[in-house]
Design a protein around this motif. Structure first.
Motif, PDB file in Angstrom:
ATOM      1  N   ARG A   1     -81.814  41.517  45.373  1.00 20.36           N
ATOM      2  CA  ARG A   1     -80.654  42.138  44.719  1.00 20.36           C
ATOM      3  C   ARG A   1     -79.536  41.107  44.670  1.00 20.36           C
ATOM      4  O   ARG A   1     -79.324  40.364  45.622  1.00 20.36           O
TER       5      ARG A   1
ATOM      6  N   SER B   1     -95.590  36.091  41.674  1.00 14.95           N
ATOM      7  CA  SER B   1     -95.954  37.329  40.985  1.00 14.95           C
ATOM      8  C   SER B   1     -96.837  38.239  41.841  1.00 14.95           C
ATOM      9  O   SER B   1     -97.726  37.755  42.551  1.00 14.95           O
ATOM     10  N   PRO B   2     -96.639  39.551  41.739  1.00 15.23           N
ATOM     11  CA  PRO B   2     -97.491  40.483  42.486  1.00 15.23           C
ATOM     12  C   PRO B   2     -98.935  40.510  41.993  1.00 15.23           C
ATOM     13  O   PRO B   2     -99.809  41.038  42.673  1.00 15.23           O
ATOM     14  N   GLU B   3     -99.211  39.915  40.840  1.00  9.09           N
ATOM     15  CA  GLU B   3    -100.584  39.859  40.349  1.00  9.09           C
ATOM     16  C   GLU B   3    -101.426  38.835  41.108  1.00  9.09           C
ATOM     17  O   GLU B   3    -102.650  38.863  41.052  1.00  9.09           O
TER      18      GLU B   3
ATOM     19  N   MET C   1     -82.992  48.510  37.686  1.00  6.98           N
ATOM     20  CA  MET C   1     -84.392  48.475  38.033  1.00  6.98           C
ATOM     21  C   MET C   1     -84.646  47.365  39.046  1.00  6.98           C
ATOM     22  O   MET C   1     -84.154  46.261  38.909  1.00  6.98           O
ATOM     23  N   MET C   2     -85.403  47.684  40.074  1.00  5.98           N
ATOM     24  CA  MET C   2     -85.716  46.719  41.091  1.00  5.98           C
ATOM     25  C   MET C   2     -87.166  46.276  40.931  1.00  5.98           C
ATOM     26  O   MET C   2     -88.062  47.100  40.824  1.00  5.98           O
ATOM     27  N   LYS C   3     -87.378  44.996  40.886  1.00  2.54           N
ATOM     28  CA  LYS C   3     -88.727  44.454  40.761  1.00  2.54           C
ATOM     29  C   LYS C   3     -89.191  43.954  42.125  1.00  2.54           C
ATOM     30  O   LYS C   3     -88.447  43.264  42.814  1.00  2.54           O
ATOM     31  N   ILE C   4     -90.400  44.294  42.488  1.00  2.00           N
ATOM     32  CA  ILE C   4     -90.968  43.853  43.751  1.00  2.00           C
ATOM     33  C   ILE C   4     -91.904  42.687  43.476  1.00  2.00           C
ATOM     34  O   ILE C   4     -92.733  42.741  42.574  1.00  2.00           O
ATOM     35  N   ILE C   5     -91.718  41.610  44.242  1.00  2.00           N
ATOM     36  CA  ILE C   5     -92.560  40.429  44.115  1.00  2.00           C
ATOM     37  C   ILE C   5     -93.180  40.123  45.477  1.00  2.00           C
ATOM     38  O   ILE C   5     -92.885  40.784  46.465  1.00  2.00           O
ATOM     39  N   LYS C   6     -94.031  39.126  45.525  1.00  2.00           N
ATOM     40  CA  LYS C   6     -94.652  38.710  46.783  1.00  2.00           C
ATOM     41  C   LYS C   6     -94.012  37.418  47.258  1.00  2.00           C
ATOM     42  O   LYS C   6     -93.413  36.684  46.472  1.00  2.00           O
TER      43      LYS C   6
ATOM     44  N   SER D   1     -88.026  42.493  47.610  1.00  2.00           N
ATOM     45  CA  SER D   1     -87.157  42.843  46.483  1.00  2.00           C
ATOM     46  C   SER D   1     -85.869  42.046  46.664  1.00  2.00           C
ATOM     47  O   SER D   1     -85.424  41.795  47.787  1.00  2.00           O
TER      48      SER D   1
END
Length: 78
Positions: A40, A19-21, A1-6, A38
Motif C-alpha cells: 500500500r 507474480s503470483p503465477e 483494489m489491493m493486489k497480492i503478489i509473492k 500486499s
C-alpha cells in the motif's frame, strides 16, 4: 483494489517480489523467508507499507512477518 503478489527474502536480506503465477522455488536460491505480500502506498506520508503473510509450500518456508515487512518497506522506500 489491493493486489497480492509473492515474495522471497534471500540470505543477504534482499527482497524479490514477483507474480503470483510463479512458484516460489523457481525464483531464487538461498532463501530464508517466503510468502505473500500486499503493498500500500500512503500519499500523505509518501511511503510504501507492506503486509506479509502466509508461506511457501514449494520451499517449505513460512514468512517471518514483521522482519520481512521491515526489509521490504526499507527496500521500497529508499
Amino acid at each position: 483494489m489491493m493486489k497480492i503478489i509473492k515474495y522471497v527474502i534471500n540470505d543477504k536480506d534482499i527482497p524479490v517480489l514477483f507474480s503470483p503465477e510463479m512458484v516460489h522455488n523457481e525464483v531464487i536460491q538461498n532463501i530464508k523467508s517466503a510468502g505473500f505480500l500486499s503493498i500500500r502506498y500512503d500519499r500523505n506520508k509518501q511511503r510504501f507499507f507492506a503486509k506479509c503473510f502466509g508461506e511457501s509450500s514449494s520451499l517449505d518456508l513460512v514468512s517471518d512477518i514483521k522482519t520481512d515487512e521491515k526489509i521490504i518497506e526499507s527496500f521500497l522506500n529508499e
